[in-house]
Design a protein around this motif. Structure first.
Motif, PDB file in Angstrom:
ATOM      1  N   THR A 118       0.825  -1.219   0.000  1.00 19.34           N
ATOM      2  CA  THR A 118       0.000   0.000   0.000  1.00 19.34           C
ATOM      3  C   THR A 118       0.853   1.260   0.000  1.00 19.34           C
ATOM      4  N   GLY A 119       2.156   1.103   0.117  1.00 18.49           N
ATOM      5  CA  GLY A 119       3.040   2.266   0.188  1.00 18.49           C
ATOM      6  C   GLY A 119       3.334   2.714   1.597  1.00 18.49           C
ATOM      7  N   LEU A 120       2.898   1.933   2.595  1.00 22.57           N
ATOM      8  CA  LEU A 120       3.150   2.261   3.997  1.00 22.57           C
ATOM      9  C   LEU A 120       4.534   1.775   4.399  1.00 22.57           C
ATOM     10  N   VAL A 121       5.282   2.649   5.026  1.00 23.86           N
ATOM     11  CA  VAL A 121       6.604   2.285   5.527  1.00 23.86           C
ATOM     12  C   VAL A 121       6.417   1.480   6.804  1.00 23.86           C
ATOM     13  N   ARG A 122       6.694   0.171   6.714  1.00 17.48           N
ATOM     14  CA  ARG A 122       6.515  -0.687   7.881  1.00 17.48           C
ATOM     15  C   ARG A 122       7.632  -0.509   8.898  1.00 17.48           C
ATOM     16  N   SER A 123       8.839  -0.289   8.401  1.00 20.42           N
ATOM     17  CA  SER A 123       9.955  -0.084   9.327  1.00 20.42           C
ATOM     18  C   SER A 123      11.141   0.482   8.549  1.00 20.42           C
ATOM     19  N   VAL A 124      11.999   1.185   9.273  1.00 23.88           N
ATOM     20  CA  VAL A 124      13.191   1.767   8.651  1.00 23.88           C
ATOM     21  C   VAL A 124      14.347   1.702   9.640  1.00 23.88           C
ATOM     22  N   SER A 125      15.515   1.391   9.142  1.00 22.23           N
ATOM     23  CA  SER A 125      16.736   1.368   9.968  1.00 22.23           C
ATOM     24  C   SER A 125      17.769   2.295   9.315  1.00 22.23           C
ATOM     25  N   PRO A 126      18.347   3.244  10.073  1.00 18.76           N
ATOM     26  CA  PRO A 126      18.188   3.441  11.516  1.00 18.76           C
ATOM     27  C   PRO A 126      16.851   4.086  11.860  1.00 18.76           C
ATOM     28  N   GLU A 127      16.406   3.847  13.096  1.00 15.57           N
ATOM     29  CA  GLU A 127      15.103   4.310  13.545  1.00 15.57           C
ATOM     30  C   GLU A 127      15.010   5.825  13.566  1.00 15.57           C
ATOM     31  N   SER A 128      16.171   6.510  13.687  1.00 12.59           N
ATOM     32  CA  SER A 128      16.195   7.967  13.804  1.00 12.59           C
ATOM     33  C   SER A 128      15.632   8.675  12.579  1.00 12.59           C
ATOM     34  N   ILE A 129      15.540   7.980  11.436  1.00 14.64           N
ATOM     35  CA  ILE A 129      14.991   8.600  10.230  1.00 14.64           C
ATOM     36  C   ILE A 129      13.533   8.987  10.460  1.00 14.64           C
ATOM     37  N   GLY A 130      12.805   8.183  11.208  1.00 13.59           N
ATOM     38  CA  GLY A 130      11.475   8.574  11.672  1.00 13.59           C
ATOM     39  C   GLY A 130      10.366   8.499  10.655  1.00 13.59           C
ATOM     40  N   THR A 131      10.507   7.691   9.622  1.00 14.69           N
ATOM     41  CA  THR A 131       9.435   7.587   8.615  1.00 14.69           C
ATOM     42  C   THR A 131       8.546   6.371   8.825  1.00 14.69           C
ATOM     43  N   THR A 132       8.825   5.537   9.836  1.00 12.43           N
ATOM     44  CA  THR A 132       8.012   4.353  10.110  1.00 12.43           C
ATOM     45  C   THR A 132       6.569   4.768  10.369  1.00 12.43           C
ATOM     46  N   GLY A 133       5.640   4.081   9.698  1.00 11.66           N
ATOM     47  CA  GLY A 133       4.228   4.375   9.886  1.00 11.66           C
ATOM     48  C   GLY A 133       3.692   5.445   8.962  1.00 11.66           C
ATOM     49  N   THR A 134       4.538   6.005   8.095  1.00  5.15           N
ATOM     50  CA  THR A 134       4.088   7.015   7.146  1.00  5.15           C
ATOM     51  C   THR A 134       4.053   6.413   5.746  1.00  5.15           C
ATOM     52  N   PHE A 135       3.384   7.112   4.856  1.00  3.43           N
ATOM     53  CA  PHE A 135       3.334   6.653   3.472  1.00  3.43           C
ATOM     54  C   PHE A 135       4.441   7.325   2.670  1.00  3.43           C
ATOM     55  N   MET A 136       4.925   6.620   1.666  1.00 12.19           N
ATOM     56  CA  MET A 136       6.028   7.118   0.845  1.00 12.19           C
ATOM     57  C   MET A 136       5.618   8.397   0.130  1.00 12.19           C
ATOM     58  N   THR A 137       6.620   9.278  -0.043  1.00 11.13           N
ATOM     59  CA  THR A 137       6.354  10.546  -0.749  1.00 11.13           C
ATOM     60  C   THR A 137       7.272  10.745  -1.951  1.00 11.13           C
ATOM     61  N   THR A 138       8.414  10.048  -1.985  1.00 15.71           N
ATOM     62  CA  THR A 138       9.365  10.289  -3.069  1.00 15.71           C
ATOM     63  C   THR A 138       8.950   9.542  -4.326  1.00 15.71           C
ATOM     64  N   GLU A 139       9.274  10.149  -5.468  1.00 24.66           N
ATOM     65  CA  GLU A 139       8.958   9.513  -6.743  1.00 24.66           C
ATOM     66  C   GLU A 139       9.725   8.202  -6.912  1.00 24.66           C
ATOM     67  N   ALA A 140      10.953   8.163  -6.393  1.00 25.40           N
ATOM     68  CA  ALA A 140      11.758   6.954  -6.513  1.00 25.40           C
ATOM     69  C   ALA A 140      11.079   5.777  -5.817  1.00 25.40           C
ATOM     70  N   ALA A 141      10.574   6.008  -4.598  1.00 27.06           N
ATOM     71  CA  ALA A 141       9.918   4.938  -3.855  1.00 27.06           C
ATOM     72  C   ALA A 141       8.613   4.517  -4.538  1.00 27.06           C
ATOM     73  N   LYS A 142       7.876   5.506  -5.058  1.00 25.62           N
ATOM     74  CA  LYS A 142       6.627   5.186  -5.752  1.00 25.62           C
ATOM     75  C   LYS A 142       6.907   4.358  -7.007  1.00 25.62           C
TER      76      LYS A 142
END
Length: 530
Positions: A118-142
């Motif tokens: 669905t485009g939801l960020v389930r998890s990201v490492s390192p955690e400090s990036i802080g995008t976990t739980g958000t939806f992707m916004t970059t064209e590259a990720a889409k």
């Protein structure tokens, strides 16, 4: 009439030394010139071809390295994708723990992200990036999500962190073949990353060459000047060839209008390219060294030929021998050149005049060197050598004097804030203030960095204090190169009341200076009498 005829005949005569030396020199010069031109042209082309070949070899090796790296990165992501095939039943802590292990184990990526279908960020490492739980916004990720297959993006800037990034992704399918999202590794192009680790100390720099890596769209992915990473250089002739899928080497004009020897190779695994370039000046520098070596080899036969000429002209060269004897004494003993002495030989007379002129210039240069050895080149003040000589002389003569040690306050911050050039202007400004505040018999020195010393002759400590305060006040209130207030801390010691030793006197003045520093700066302190 006979006298006029003698003068006329004499003026028309050319010395044998001139004839022999001229003929031999002309033939040698012409021969050497022809040889050097031939050598120069052939050597130039050989060096260009060698440099291009070496650059091409380096580009091929780096291309293979990148190819292997990309394959390893994709293999790592493929394996990681298999781990997350059942991601839909895993909780966030499990996903993060596996991501953290993956990122720290392979060290390929600055960050690793798992995104569901669905485009939801389930998890990201390192955690400090802080995008976990958000939806992707970059064209590259889409794009990576939509493609459902392995993907390498072009450089893009993240909206939240403003980082120039590159995404490499692999799709995630569950055991039933249903698409569940992707796992993506991100490289921060302008920060420490795997490319910097591998290519940061590439040996091509030792050969005067440089290299860069470009993406499929002609944007820089790696360059020693990190500020240029992400720059579009697709108009560069070598990069245009890479975009067209070509590899090779040739002379090109780069974006700065400089002629360079460029080798460019496409990376087989993706659409990246590697270019290794050398400035044409590298070739010319090597040519200069080769020409010098060739001249050294030609020197012995040339000297032998000249010795034959000198032997033939020996009888008419006696005046030149005298001049040579005279020249040999220069530098070992005082030489006097008579202004009125005339040589019957025209060449001897011209050489005598030239020698007189050269000797005069040498003496001037020697005097100038002696002056430079005692002078600080930046401020024009005397240096430590003059300071020590003057102090010892005054102490031997038992001349009363005071020493003022000066140190500009927070000078390092001036260099850090305004640059070293502005710092130099501040030092020169302060030196002018010191010079204008002293008497002719006083001595002002720069002893290093922002440290200055003034010797005030025939002055007690309290009199030197007035001089120092005048300098300090002038510096603080005058217009200066950086447009910000400048202050100075100063310490004073007096001979002989404080000490009769030059070293101890400087030490006491220095202690007083640091007392001024510790007391808040911008003040003058007189050393305590022991």
């Amino acid at each position: 009439m006979p006298i006029l005829q003698i003068k006329e005949n004499h003026s028309k005569k050319i010395s044998l030394v001139t004839i022999l030396t001229g003929l031999v020199s002309l033939s040698v010069v012409l021969t050497v010139t022809i040889l050097l031109i031939s050598f120069y042209q052939s050597k130039k082309q050989a060096l260009i071809n060698t440099t291009l070949t070496l650059n091409h070899t380096s580009a091929i090796n780096m291309s293979h390295t990148i190819d292997s790296l990309i394959k390893s990165m994709r293999s790592s992501l493929q394996y990681s994708a298999s781990i997350f095939s059942n991601m839909h039943v895993m909780n966030g802590e499990e996903i993060y723990a596996k991501l953290e292990l993956i990122r720290r184990t392979n060290n390929y990526f600055n960050s690793v992200t798992v995104v569901d279908e669905t485009g939801l960020v389930r998890s990201v490492s390192p955690e400090s990036i802080g995008t976990t739980g958000t939806f992707m916004t970059t064209e590259a990720a889409k794009t990576a999500l939509a493609l459902k297959k392995p993907y390498i993006s072009v450089p893009y800037t993240k909206a939240n962190s403003k980082r120039l990034s590159l995404l490499i992704s692999e799709p995630i399918f569950d055991k039933d073949g249903i698409y569940r999202g992707f796992i993506g590794g991100t490289i921060y192009l302008q920060e420490d990353n795997i490319l910097h680790s591998i290519f940061g100390s590439n040996p091509t720099d030792e050969l005067g060459s440089s290299f860069y890596i470009v993406g499929s769209n002609g944007h820089l992915l790696f360059h020693r000047d990190t500020s240029r990473i992400g720059e579009d250089i697709s108009v560069n002739p070598a990069v245009r060839k890479l975009i067209q899928g070509k590899s090779g080497y040739e002379q090109i004009v780069n974006l700065r209008g400089q002629m360079v020897l460029a080798a460019y190779v496409k990376v087989p695994e993706n659409d990246w390219g590697v270019a290794v370039v050398s400035p044409i000046s590298v070739v010319y520098e090597q040519l200069d060294r080769d020409i010098q070596s060739a001249l050294l080899y030609m020197l012995p036969p040339f000297l032998l030929l000249m010795l034959v000429v000198i032997g033939l002209a020996h009888k008419v060269a006696r005046p030149f021998v005298s001049l040579a004897d005279l020249v040999s004494k220069v530098g070992r003993e005082e030489v006097e050149l008579s202004e009125g002495k005339q040589h019957w030989n025209r060449e001897a007379e011209l050489l005598t005049r030239a020698l007189r002129y050269a000797y005069t210039n040498i003496k001037k240069q020697t005097d100038q060197l002696a002056h430079d050895a005692r002078t600080d080149p930046l401020t024009g003040l005397t240096n430590r050598r003059t300071l020590e000589e003057t102090m010892h002389q005054w102490i031997e003569e038992q001349t009363s004097f005071s020493i003022i040690m000066m140190d500009l306050d927070r000078f390092k911050s001036i260099n850090d804030t305004y640059g070293h050039q502005s710092g130099d202007e501040v030092l020169k400004h302060f030196a002018k203030i010191i010079s204008s505040s002293l008497r002719p018999d006083d001595v002002s020195c720069r002893v290093g960095g922002e440290e200055f010393v003034v010797l005030v002759s025939h002055a007690r400590a309290d009199e030197a204090y007035q001089v120092a305060e005048r300098i300090r006040h002038t510096l603080e209130t005058s217009t200066n190169p950086i447009g910000q207030p400048l202050t100075v801390s100063q310490g004073i010691a007096h001979y002989p009341s404080h000490s009769d030793s030059a070293e101890e006197l400087m030490h006491m003045a220095d202690e007083a200076l640091y007392k001024a520093k510790r007391s808040g700066r911008n003040q003058t302190v007189i050393a305590d009498v022991v």
